[in-house]
Design a protein around this motif. Structure first.
Motif, PDB file in Angstrom:
ATOM      1  N   HIS A   1      -3.897  -1.178   0.305  1.00  0.00           N
ATOM      2  CA  HIS A   1      -3.309  -1.437   1.632  1.00  0.00           C
ATOM      3  C   HIS A   1      -2.615  -2.801   1.628  1.00  0.00           C
ATOM      4  N   ALA A   2      -1.548  -2.886   2.465  1.00  0.00           N
ATOM      5  CA  ALA A   2      -0.800  -4.141   2.553  1.00  0.00           C
ATOM      6  C   ALA A   2      -0.520  -4.465   4.016  1.00  0.00           C
ATOM      7  N   ASP A   3      -0.209  -5.756   4.291  1.00  0.00           N
ATOM      8  CA  ASP A   3       0.133  -6.133   5.667  1.00  0.00           C
ATOM      9  C   ASP A   3       1.618  -5.870   5.920  1.00  0.00           C
ATOM     10  N   GLU A   4       2.112  -6.282   7.088  1.00  0.00           N
ATOM     11  CA  GLU A   4       3.500  -5.959   7.450  1.00  0.00           C
ATOM     12  C   GLU A   4       4.510  -6.666   6.541  1.00  0.00           C
ATOM     13  N   ASN A   5       4.073  -7.709   5.836  1.00  0.00           N
ATOM     14  CA  ASN A   5       4.981  -8.399   4.906  1.00  0.00           C
ATOM     15  C   ASN A   5       4.878  -7.853   3.477  1.00  0.00           C
ATOM     16  N   GLY A   6       4.044  -6.845   3.305  1.00  0.00           N
ATOM     17  CA  GLY A   6       3.955  -6.205   1.987  1.00  0.00           C
ATOM     18  C   GLY A   6       2.899  -6.789   1.071  1.00  0.00           C
ATOM     19  N   TRP A   7       2.049  -7.709   1.566  1.00  0.00           N
ATOM     20  CA  TRP A   7       1.023  -8.327   0.713  1.00  0.00           C
ATOM     21  C   TRP A   7      -0.293  -7.554   0.799  1.00  0.00           C
ATOM     22  N   VAL A   8      -0.965  -7.449  -0.321  1.00  0.00           N
ATOM     23  CA  VAL A   8      -2.232  -6.705  -0.387  1.00  0.00           C
ATOM     24  C   VAL A   8      -3.258  -7.248   0.608  1.00  0.00           C
ATOM     25  N   THR A   9      -3.933  -6.309   1.308  1.00  0.00           N
ATOM     26  CA  THR A   9      -5.020  -6.714   2.216  1.00  0.00           C
ATOM     27  C   THR A   9      -6.346  -6.054   1.833  1.00  0.00           C
ATOM     28  N   GLY A  10      -6.263  -4.988   1.055  1.00  0.00           N
ATOM     29  CA  GLY A  10      -7.519  -4.322   0.691  1.00  0.00           C
ATOM     30  C   GLY A  10      -7.270  -3.085  -0.142  1.00  0.00           C
ATOM     31  N   ILE A  11      -8.359  -2.461  -0.545  1.00  0.00           N
ATOM     32  CA  ILE A  11      -8.252  -1.293  -1.411  1.00  0.00           C
ATOM     33  C   ILE A  11      -9.322  -0.289  -0.970  1.00  0.00           C
TER      34      ILE A  11
ATOM     35  N   GLY B   1       0.475   2.532  -2.469  1.00  0.00           N
ATOM     36  CA  GLY B   1       0.317   1.090  -2.240  1.00  0.00           C
ATOM     37  C   GLY B   1       0.379   0.253  -3.502  1.00  0.00           C
ATOM     38  N   GLU B   2       0.535   0.902  -4.655  1.00  0.00           N
ATOM     39  CA  GLU B   2       0.492   0.130  -5.906  1.00  0.00           C
ATOM     40  C   GLU B   2       1.693  -0.815  -6.076  1.00  0.00           C
ATOM     41  N   GLN B   3       2.742  -0.590  -5.241  1.00  0.00           N
ATOM     42  CA  GLN B   3       3.927  -1.457  -5.331  1.00  0.00           C
ATOM     43  C   GLN B   3       3.762  -2.729  -4.502  1.00  0.00           C
ATOM     44  N   ALA B   4       2.665  -2.869  -3.782  1.00  0.00           N
ATOM     45  CA  ALA B   4       2.492  -4.027  -2.877  1.00  0.00           C
ATOM     46  C   ALA B   4       2.499  -5.338  -3.651  1.00  0.00           C
ATOM     47  N   MET B   5       2.850  -6.408  -2.937  1.00  0.00           N
ATOM     48  CA  MET B   5       2.802  -7.724  -3.581  1.00  0.00           C
ATOM     49  C   MET B   5       1.345  -8.168  -3.685  1.00  0.00           C
TER      50      MET B   5
END
Ligand SMILES: Cc1cc2nc3c(=O)[nH]c(=O)nc-3n(C[C@H](O)[C@H](O)[C@H](O)COP(=O)(O)OP(=O)(O)OC[C@H]3O[C@@H](n4cnc5c(N)ncnc54)[C@H](O)[C@@H]3O)c2cc1C
Length: 461
Positions: free
Chosen positions: A343-353, A246-250
């Motif tokens: 963790h990221a949402d369906e658009n690739g943005w961070v939602t949590g860790i 998940g480190e590549q997430a926006m």
């Protein structure tokens, strides 16, 4: 008890400063500085000087402060240091000069850093400049990088009479002092730029937007452009990541990128064209000075901020003063905690860790107890941004484009400590490029040593 306690320094109120980028520490005024100066015992064998990597004559300048002679104090300091207003603000004095102060045995050590800052700030307000060279030497030296190591090396060589040009990759000089350390700890226009002007006033030329290894190589500077020696002070600006899922997430940033946007590109200012994410809840991973700066910057941009660090409070590598300031401002410390997945949402943005709890085991090679995962202790932190502050290493551009320049397995340039001499004749190096990420004053010490090394080399050439 008289003399045992230092004169307190005024600071911006914690609640107020958490919402602005103005300097936190307000420094001493004349009366406070002169009072604090009277606490110096003027030791015959001053241990504080031994604790200073650039050997400032500390008792002498403090004596001059006591006598109200700011100009004399400034000239005493500037014989050894090109950046006193910077060092007075960001040096880890507690483990250097002040750590050695005899006053510290039974009370508070003398506030050497704050006195240095007072002298530098007052001298600047009075328009006092450092003394330059009396005779010119007809020899050209190139300095790569305008951070503390490069500025110090360039300033010292200019004082010896050399014709010095600094080549800087960025559009502004100062290295980490301008792109890393935030405005609220180190004001750029009022302090850093003024000290760089002082170095230039010694005759040092500065060329920005020149990436050595791309625009021109070290070999070309020496073979085609008449530079007889080169100092490499290119720092350690390449960020490390954890390589977790998940480190590549926006919304995941290196501390360097986040701080560069805010400091150098002034993204915090509404009038700036540089965008910056203003997180609602942000996790900063790491426990060093850089992590504290990233956390306090995110806080000022409006976020709730958690610092996640895998060891305990005692092991936090950041300066105690910085940790204290961060806590006062409302940063939450999740210690003995390590991230395992972002963790990221369906658009690739961070939602949590997702993090895991740690406990301290046996000491490792560094002597510190190593953190060990507690099985089954995973838990989640909701957040919309993660800032990785796990250390940096030198960019390989210079070493890969310079023939015969040896590097070690950490990608640091190999150089002699006493002279900065590298494996290539005429090429010297120092600062973070040699040691890996360290401190301003160690980089300055290396720049000084290299200036002496270059002078010796060119005098015997
Ligand atoms: C956010 C942050 C906070 C810190 N806080 C503190 C603190 O409170 N106290 C402290 O003592 N230390 C602190 N440090 C560490 C300290 O700033 C560094 O150790 C110090 O700046 C190293 O100096 P330097 O001259 O070696 O390199 P740098 O300051 O990194 O300067 C290197 C310069 O070289 C330039 N450069 C790189 N490659 C090239 C190239 N190919 N061509 C031309 N130019 C190039 C870079 O653009 C840069 O300007 C902090 C670091 C960071 C990142």
């Amino acid at each position: 008890m008289d003399g045992f306690v230092r004169v307190p320094v005024r600071e911006q109120d914690a609640k107020e400063r958490a919402t602005n980028f103005k300097e936190v520490c307000l420094g001493y005024n004349k009366e406070e500085a002169e009072n604090e100066a009277t606490r110096c015992l003027n030791c015959k064998n001053p241990k504080c000087v031994q604790g200073c990597p650039v050997s400032i004559d500390i008792p002498a300048f403090i004596q001059q402060v006591k006598e109200g002679d700011v100009e004399g104090a400034y000239q005493t300091i500037s014989k050894s240091s090109a950046l006193p207003a910077v060092c007075g603000r960001v040096c880890p004095q507690e483990s250097q000069c002040e750590g050695q102060c005899v006053r510290g045995i039974k009370g508070d050590p003398v506030s050497i850093g704050k006195l240095e800052r007072y002298v530098a700030d007052t001298a600047r307000e009075m328009g006092i400049k450092p003394a330059g060279a009396t005779e010119k030497k007809n020899k050209k030296v190139a300095v790569i990088g305008s951070g503390p190591s490069g500025l110090t090396c360039a300033g010292d060589l200019a004082k010896m009479g050399y014709d010095v040009t600094i080549f800087e990759a960025l559009h502004e000089a100062g290295g980490v002092l301008v792109y890393g350390i935030p405005e609220f700890r180190l004001p750029k226009d009022a302090v850093v730029k003024k000290e760089i002007e002082n170095v230039k006033s010694l005759g040092v030329k500065l060329e920005t937007d020149v990436v050595i290894g791309k625009s021109v190589t070290i070999d070309d500077l020496m073979a085609k452009e008449g530079f007889e020696a080169v100092f490499v002070g290119s720092g350690a600006g390449l960020p490390r990541f954890m390589n977790i899922p998940g480190e590549q997430a926006m919304g995941v940033f290196s501390a360097n990128e986040f701080l560069t946007r805010s400091n150098l590109m002034k993204a915090f200012d509404e009038n700036s064209r540089t965008p910056i994410m203003r997180p609602k809840k942000c996790v900063v991973v790491g426990g060093g000075n850089v992590a504290m700066d990233a956390a306090r910057t995110a806080l000022r941009l409006g976020a709730e901020v958690h610092v996640v660090y895998r060891r305990g409070e005692e092991e936090l590598p950041a300066r105690k003063e910085e940790v204290g300031h961060a806590k006062e401002e409302g940063i939450i410390f999740d210690l003995l905690t390590n991230p395992v997945e972002i963790h990221a949402d369906e658009n690739g943005w961070v939602t949590g860790i997702t993090c895991i709890r740690m406990e301290l085991g046996e000491p490792d090679e560094s002597g510190r107890r190593s953190p060990v995962e507690v099985p089954g202790s995973e838990f989640d932190i909701e957040c919309d941004a993660v800032i990785m502050s796990l250390g940096t290493s030198p960019n390989p551009l210079i070493s890969s484009t310079t023939k015969g320049l040896e590097i070690n397995r950490r990608k640091c340039i190999v150089a002699e400590e006493a002279t900065g001499q590298t494996s290539k004749e005429g090429v010297f190096a120092g600062g973070d490029a040699v040691t890996g990420a360290a401190t301003v004053i160690l980089a300055m010490g290396a720049g000084k040593a290299a200036a002496k090394g270059i002078d010796e080399y060119l005098s015997n050439k």
